[in-house]
Scaffold this motif. Structure first.
Motif, short mmCIF file in Angstrom:
data_model
loop_
_atom_site.label_atom_id
_atom_site.label_comp_id
_atom_site.label_asym_id
_atom_site.label_seq_id
_atom_site.Cartn_x
_atom_site.Cartn_y
_atom_site.Cartn_z
N ASP A 69 -3.84 3.15 3.06
CA ASP A 69 -4.92 2.63 4.03
C ASP A 69 -5.22 1.24 3.62
O ASP A 69 -5.90 1.00 2.44
N CYS A 75 0.92 -1.42 0.01
CA CYS A 75 0.08 0.02 0.04
C CYS A 75 0.83 1.29 0.00
O CYS A 75 1.16 1.81 0.96
N VAL A 116 -6.94 -1.16 4.76
CA VAL A 116 -8.25 -1.75 4.84
C VAL A 116 -9.35 -1.26 3.52
O VAL A 116 -9.67 -1.95 3.00
N HIS A 117 -8.78 0.03 3.33
CA HIS A 117 -9.65 0.68 2.19
C HIS A 117 -9.17 0.14 0.68
O HIS A 117 -9.93 -0.20 0.06
N GLU A 118 -7.98 -0.23 0.74
CA GLU A 118 -7.12 -0.65 -0.39
C GLU A 118 -7.80 -2.10 -0.85
O GLU A 118 -8.08 -2.15 -1.76
N SER A 140 -3.05 4.22 -1.95
CA SER A 140 -3.03 4.83 -0.65
C SER A 140 -2.41 4.00 0.43
O SER A 140 -2.12 2.81 0.09
N GLU A 198 -1.21 -6.20 7.74
CA GLU A 198 -0.21 -5.07 8.58
C GLU A 198 1.10 -5.98 8.99
O GLU A 198 0.93 -7.02 9.68
N HIS A 214 -6.23 -7.43 3.61
CA HIS A 214 -5.19 -6.27 3.81
C HIS A 214 -4.22 -6.98 5.15
O HIS A 214 -4.67 -7.75 5.76
#
Length: 203
Positions: free
Chosen positions: A67, A31, A69-71, A65, A131, A129
């Motif tokens: 982010d 990301c 979660v959004h991606e 981006s 992390e 996603h």
């Protein structure tokens, strides 16, 4: 339909490809901005896509981006918006790629599915996603999507991968890939592993 950066390989044989008809989806992607040096999209354009004449409009790129979660949600939406004649679904509704090209880490990770993490067992989304401490988040296709593919091509090079290949190809941890995700890779039709001498030395 192709996911990842595959060579023109099908069933273990080199074939001719009409690249203008290929649609490319990334198995995983950091990301980061799309022009960042760590961006798979930038690497794909420079190393592969532009050289073979794959139209840029045929590449399904993430948003760029930070982010995760959004991606992941947005990328899954992009994939699912592809018409079924380009990307069919199986009976469970899972996208079925013609070919997925993957690398395998020395720890057995595939895509961004890493050992002993919850993502390897998740079945609630097609794109996840991930992390990691000290690294940008990433997005990855889930294991059900990888295993729904007709064919998977795995690239593993170098002596550092030798022990991992023994685990991936000759052992079964009995935990559905939780401790070594590559063991859980079972495409529908074909699996092709591309190795060099160093990687294959223990097989």
């Amino acid at each position: 339909m192709m996911g990842g950066l595959a060579e023109a390989v099908h069933g273990g044989k080199l074939v001719s490809v009409e690249w203008k008809k290929v649609v490319l989806v990334y198995v995983n992607h950091k990301c980061v901005p799309l022009d960042d040096a760590a961006s798979n999209h930038r690497k794909a354009l420079e190393i592969f896509a532009d050289k073979v004449g794959l139209p840029r409009e045929n590449i399904i790129a993430p948003g760029g981006s930070a982010d995760g979660v959004h991606e992941a949600a947005a990328y899954e939406k992009k994939i699912l918006s592809l018409p079924s004649e380009i990307l069919p679904r199986n009976e469970e509704g899972t996208p079925v790629f013609d070919v997925l090209a993957l690398g395998m880490g020395s720890d057995g990770h595939i895509g961004s599915l890493y050992p002993n993490r919850s993502e390897i067992s998740r079945r609630d989304a097609y794109v996840l996603h991930v992390e990691q401490d000290g690294k940008p988040p990433s997005i990855t296709l889930s294991l059900p999507v990888m295993n729904a593919a007709k064919e998977v091509v795995v690239l593993a090079l170098g002596e550092k991968k030798a022990e991992a290949l023994v685990k991936a190809l000759k052992e079964d941890a009995g935990d559905n890939g939780a401790s070594f995700p590559a063991q859980a890779l079972h495409p529908q039709e074909d699996s092709t592993w591309i190795l060099d001498t160093g990687a294959a030395k223990l097989l």
